[in-house]
Scaffold this motif. Sequence first.
Motif, short mmCIF file in Angstrom:
data_model
loop_
_atom_site.label_atom_id
_atom_site.label_comp_id
_atom_site.label_asym_id
_atom_site.label_seq_id
_atom_site.Cartn_x
_atom_site.Cartn_y
_atom_site.Cartn_z
N SER A 40 0.82 -1.20 0.00
CA SER A 40 0.00 0.00 0.00
C SER A 40 0.86 1.26 0.00
N THR A 41 0.37 2.28 -0.63
CA THR A 41 1.03 3.59 -0.58
C THR A 41 0.86 4.22 0.80
N LYS A 42 0.03 3.59 1.65
CA LYS A 42 -0.20 4.09 3.01
C LYS A 42 0.83 3.53 4.00
N GLY A 43 1.85 2.82 3.49
CA GLY A 43 2.94 2.39 4.36
C GLY A 43 2.79 1.02 4.99
N TYR A 44 2.04 0.14 4.37
CA TYR A 44 1.93 -1.22 4.91
C TYR A 44 1.92 -2.24 3.78
N GLU A 45 2.13 -3.50 4.17
CA GLU A 45 1.99 -4.63 3.27
C GLU A 45 0.92 -5.55 3.81
N LEU A 46 0.22 -6.22 2.91
CA LEU A 46 -0.64 -7.34 3.28
C LEU A 46 0.11 -8.58 2.83
N ARG A 47 0.43 -9.45 3.80
CA ARG A 47 1.19 -10.66 3.51
C ARG A 47 0.35 -11.90 3.79
N GLU A 48 0.71 -12.97 3.11
CA GLU A 48 0.13 -14.28 3.40
C GLU A 48 1.29 -15.20 3.78
N TYR A 49 1.24 -15.70 5.02
CA TYR A 49 2.26 -16.61 5.52
C TYR A 49 1.81 -18.04 5.35
N GLU A 50 2.78 -18.90 5.08
CA GLU A 50 2.51 -20.34 5.05
C GLU A 50 2.29 -20.80 6.50
N GLU A 51 1.82 -22.02 6.67
CA GLU A 51 1.70 -22.57 8.01
C GLU A 51 3.08 -22.54 8.67
N THR A 52 3.12 -22.13 9.94
CA THR A 52 4.40 -22.00 10.64
C THR A 52 4.35 -22.66 12.00
N ASN A 53 5.53 -23.05 12.48
CA ASN A 53 5.68 -23.66 13.80
C ASN A 53 6.52 -22.75 14.68
N TRP A 54 6.18 -22.73 15.97
CA TRP A 54 6.81 -21.81 16.91
C TRP A 54 6.98 -22.50 18.26
N VAL A 55 7.94 -21.99 19.04
CA VAL A 55 8.02 -22.32 20.46
C VAL A 55 7.68 -21.01 21.16
N ALA A 56 6.92 -21.10 22.26
CA ALA A 56 6.39 -19.88 22.87
C ALA A 56 6.35 -19.99 24.38
N THR A 57 6.22 -18.83 25.02
CA THR A 57 6.00 -18.76 26.46
C THR A 57 5.20 -17.51 26.76
#
Length: 194
Positions: A40-57
């Motif tokens: 966007s010219t408004k300073g952002y992107e629209l992205r599509e991420y693939e399925e992802t794996n994470w470790v979290a707390t």
Amino acid sequence: MIQSIRIFTFSLLIALVMAQDGSGKYNGYDAPKYKVLERSTKGYELREYEETNWVATIGKTKRGMFWKLFRYIMGNNKDGSRIDMTVPVAIKFEPMETTPENITMHFFLPKSNNPTPLDSQVFLTSFPKFKVYVRRYTGFSGEQQQRTNLNMLKMAVGRENYNTDYYFFSGYDSPFKFFNRRNEVWLMAKQTTT
């Protein structure tokens, strides 16, 4: 003539930098793969991420959460195996509109089969394919810069287009990197949940 060469060189440099995005690598580190659906010219992107794996707390302090996750990738897991550092470090804040009560820090995991954490406060999770609005900015990102960029993203995207329950801050660089730092705030596109 010189001005035209400068503009061409700058445009080429920007194109090269943007071409690296979404490839699954950032500065030699593994990163989630995505494709840009809209710039966007408004300073952002629209992205599509693939399925992802994470470790979290889940926790209250970034430092405490970071070290729990860092110990996991250094071998504090059922297999005792080390996992290379990845990017981004993604932090989920909820609720969005008030002081966050729930803060969850995530490290990206490039593999789908990961060892079980030994720390009971650390867990494995995955995000299905998702779309996200992203505002990227540089410098050291404190709470003020994060909030400012989040508010700019919210205004540019429009409340009707994103999930208003939470947002993410994603950092891509070591605290020892002083220049050209990459920070992002993410708003989940409506009909996307993580």
